[in-house]
Design a protein around this motif. Structure first.
Motif, PDB file in Angstrom:
ATOM      1  N   SER A  84       0.837  -1.210   0.000  1.00  9.40           N
ATOM      2  CA  SER A  84       0.000   0.000   0.000  1.00  9.40           C
ATOM      3  C   SER A  84       0.866   1.251   0.000  1.00  9.40           C
ATOM      4  N   ILE A  85       1.920   1.231   0.796  1.00  7.83           N
ATOM      5  CA  ILE A  85       2.846   2.369   0.838  1.00  7.83           C
ATOM      6  C   ILE A  85       3.530   2.530  -0.510  1.00  7.83           C
ATOM      7  N   LEU A  86       3.915   1.411  -1.096  1.00 11.80           N
ATOM      8  CA  LEU A  86       4.584   1.448  -2.398  1.00 11.80           C
ATOM      9  C   LEU A  86       3.654   2.001  -3.482  1.00 11.80           C
ATOM     10  N   VAL A  87       2.405   1.579  -3.482  1.00 12.91           N
ATOM     11  CA  VAL A  87       1.433   2.102  -4.454  1.00 12.91           C
ATOM     12  C   VAL A  87       1.266   3.606  -4.266  1.00 12.91           C
ATOM     13  N   PHE A  88       1.047   4.034  -3.042  1.00 12.81           N
ATOM     14  CA  PHE A  88       0.853   5.464  -2.773  1.00 12.81           C
ATOM     15  C   PHE A  88       2.063   6.273  -3.232  1.00 12.81           C
ATOM     16  N   SER A  89       3.256   5.821  -2.859  1.00 10.48           N
ATOM     17  CA  SER A  89       4.474   6.559  -3.212  1.00 10.48           C
ATOM     18  C   SER A  89       4.715   6.581  -4.716  1.00 10.48           C
ATOM     19  N   ALA A  90       4.477   5.461  -5.377  1.00  9.69           N
ATOM     20  CA  ALA A  90       4.700   5.405  -6.824  1.00  9.69           C
ATOM     21  C   ALA A  90       3.683   6.265  -7.574  1.00  9.69           C
ATOM     22  N   VAL A  91       2.424   6.268  -7.129  1.00 11.84           N
ATOM     23  CA  VAL A  91       1.422   7.136  -7.755  1.00 11.84           C
ATOM     24  C   VAL A  91       1.804   8.600  -7.536  1.00 11.84           C
ATOM     25  N   TRP A  92       2.246   8.918  -6.331  1.00 14.03           N
ATOM     26  CA  TRP A  92       2.707  10.278  -6.027  1.00 14.03           C
ATOM     27  C   TRP A  92       3.833  10.653  -6.990  1.00 14.03           C
ATOM     28  N   MET A  93       4.772   9.734  -7.192  1.00 16.02           N
ATOM     29  CA  MET A  93       5.885   9.992  -8.104  1.00 16.02           C
ATOM     30  C   MET A  93       5.375  10.240  -9.522  1.00 16.02           C
ATOM     31  N   VAL A  94       4.441   9.430  -9.983  1.00 17.16           N
ATOM     32  CA  VAL A  94       3.888   9.606 -11.333  1.00 17.16           C
ATOM     33  C   VAL A  94       3.298  11.007 -11.478  1.00 17.16           C
ATOM     34  N   VAL A  95       2.460  11.389 -10.540  1.00 16.36           N
ATOM     35  CA  VAL A  95       1.783  12.688 -10.621  1.00 16.36           C
ATOM     36  C   VAL A  95       2.795  13.827 -10.605  1.00 16.36           C
ATOM     37  N   PHE A  96       3.732  13.794  -9.651  1.00 21.32           N
ATOM     38  CA  PHE A  96       4.673  14.904  -9.540  1.00 21.32           C
ATOM     39  C   PHE A  96       5.656  14.953 -10.702  1.00 21.32           C
ATOM     40  N   VAL A  97       6.056  13.814 -11.212  1.00 20.93           N
ATOM     41  CA  VAL A  97       6.970  13.817 -12.359  1.00 20.93           C
ATOM     42  C   VAL A  97       6.272  14.410 -13.580  1.00 20.93           C
ATOM     43  N   VAL A  99       3.641  16.486 -13.674  1.00 20.40           N
ATOM     44  CA  VAL A  99       3.396  17.917 -13.479  1.00 20.40           C
ATOM     45  C   VAL A  99       4.717  18.691 -13.545  1.00 20.40           C
ATOM     46  N   LEU A 100       5.767  18.130 -12.976  1.00 20.90           N
ATOM     47  CA  LEU A 100       7.091  18.761 -13.046  1.00 20.90           C
ATOM     48  C   LEU A 100       7.559  18.899 -14.485  1.00 20.90           C
ATOM     49  N   ALA A 101       7.380  17.849 -15.269  1.00 21.81           N
ATOM     50  CA  ALA A 101       7.842  17.873 -16.656  1.00 21.81           C
ATOM     51  C   ALA A 101       7.174  18.988 -17.463  1.00 21.81           C
ATOM     52  N   ALA A 108       7.865  27.086 -10.025  1.00 22.63           N
ATOM     53  CA  ALA A 108       6.968  25.938  -9.873  1.00 22.63           C
ATOM     54  C   ALA A 108       7.758  24.637  -9.987  1.00 22.63           C
ATOM     55  N   SER A 109       8.713  24.618 -10.892  1.00 24.61           N
ATOM     56  CA  SER A 109       9.539  23.425 -11.081  1.00 24.61           C
ATOM     57  C   SER A 109      10.303  23.065  -9.812  1.00 24.61           C
ATOM     58  N   LEU A 110      10.852  24.062  -9.138  1.00 29.53           N
ATOM     59  CA  LEU A 110      11.605  23.798  -7.907  1.00 29.53           C
ATOM     60  C   LEU A 110      10.695  23.231  -6.822  1.00 29.53           C
ATOM     61  N   ALA A 111       9.511  23.797  -6.678  1.00 30.72           N
ATOM     62  CA  ALA A 111       8.568  23.288  -5.670  1.00 30.72           C
ATOM     63  C   ALA A 111       8.132  21.867  -6.013  1.00 30.72           C
ATOM     64  N   LEU A 112       7.879  21.607  -7.284  1.00 32.69           N
ATOM     65  CA  LEU A 112       7.451  20.276  -7.702  1.00 32.69           C
ATOM     66  C   LEU A 112       8.577  19.253  -7.557  1.00 32.69           C
ATOM     67  N   THR A 113       9.797  19.708  -7.715  1.00 28.92           N
ATOM     68  CA  THR A 113      10.943  18.822  -7.514  1.00 28.92           C
ATOM     69  C   THR A 113      10.992  18.343  -6.067  1.00 28.92           C
ATOM     70  N   PHE A 114      10.751  19.263  -5.143  1.00 25.93           N
ATOM     71  CA  PHE A 114      10.681  18.893  -3.730  1.00 25.93           C
ATOM     72  C   PHE A 114       9.552  17.881  -3.513  1.00 25.93           C
TER      73      PHE A 114
END
Length: 194
Positions: A84-97, A99-101, A108-114
């Motif tokens: 469950s933690i892995l799913v949450f973290s990986a989905v978070w990574m997908v979304v932020f990557v 949006v960052l891209a 905005a890029s610096l905040a999204l990188t964090f």
């Protein structure tokens, strides 16, 4: 003592599906994570015209996000299923990557990188924790395989990013880091079942 072939067979025969899942998840996760660690400064320079200092700061924000995320995230591993933690973290990574891209400006890029750093913070530890499902000394061998497959992913994916950036631009290349994270989501469900 070196690892003998009979010992390798013993480890593999314990739970081959789990072993393959750990190796694949590590390969995919570290591949995607390393793309950010390697290409973020170049992304900042090419897309936003950042100076070397500001480009390096983006990478610092990413690592600080990971550090702070671990402080908060690791205690959750005692309260939630690792998958469950892995799913949450990986989905978070997908979304932020993603949006960052496609972030509109450098601030905005610096905040999204964090934020991306916060997302990936516990994935590596959680994937490695699956090695403990193997008995006795087997878990050490499985952990070594986990490290090795992650290292291979960390070598392969950043090298694939360069040609993508040359062909389609850095925004598309950085967005491609979300692909292995999407696969990690699927593999997390697989790890839960095996």
């Amino acid at each position: 003592e070196n690892l003998r072939w009979r010992q390798v067979r013993a480890v593999v025969s314990h739970n081959p599906k789990l072993l393959a899942g750990i190796a694949a998840t590590s390969f995919m996760f570290l591949g995607g994570e390393t793309v950010l660690g390697v290409w973020l400064p170049k992304f900042e320079v090419d897309v936003f015209g950042a100076s070397a200092t500001w480009a390096s700061l983006a990478l610092t924000f990413y690592w600080v996000g990971q550090l702070l995320g671990r402080v908060v995230g690791i205690p959750l591993t005692r309260k939630r299923f690792p998958s469950s933690i892995l799913v949450f973290s990986a989905v978070w990574m997908v979304v932020f990557v993603l949006v960052l891209a496609f972030s509109p400006n450098q601030a905005a890029s610096l905040a999204l990188t964090f934020g991306a750093g916060l997302g990936v913070c516990v994935c590596y530890s959680v994937i490695g924790s699956y090695a403990s499902k193997f008995p006795h000394w087997h878990s050490g061998v499985v952990y070594s395989l986990f490290q090795f497959s992650g290292g291979v992913g960390a070598m392969v994916f950043p090298y694939l990013t360069g040609p993508v950036a040359a062909a389609w631009g850095f925004r598309a290349a950085l967005a491609m880091a979300a692909v292995p994270a999407v696969i990690v989501v699927g593999l997390a469900f697989y790890l839960r079942r095996v």
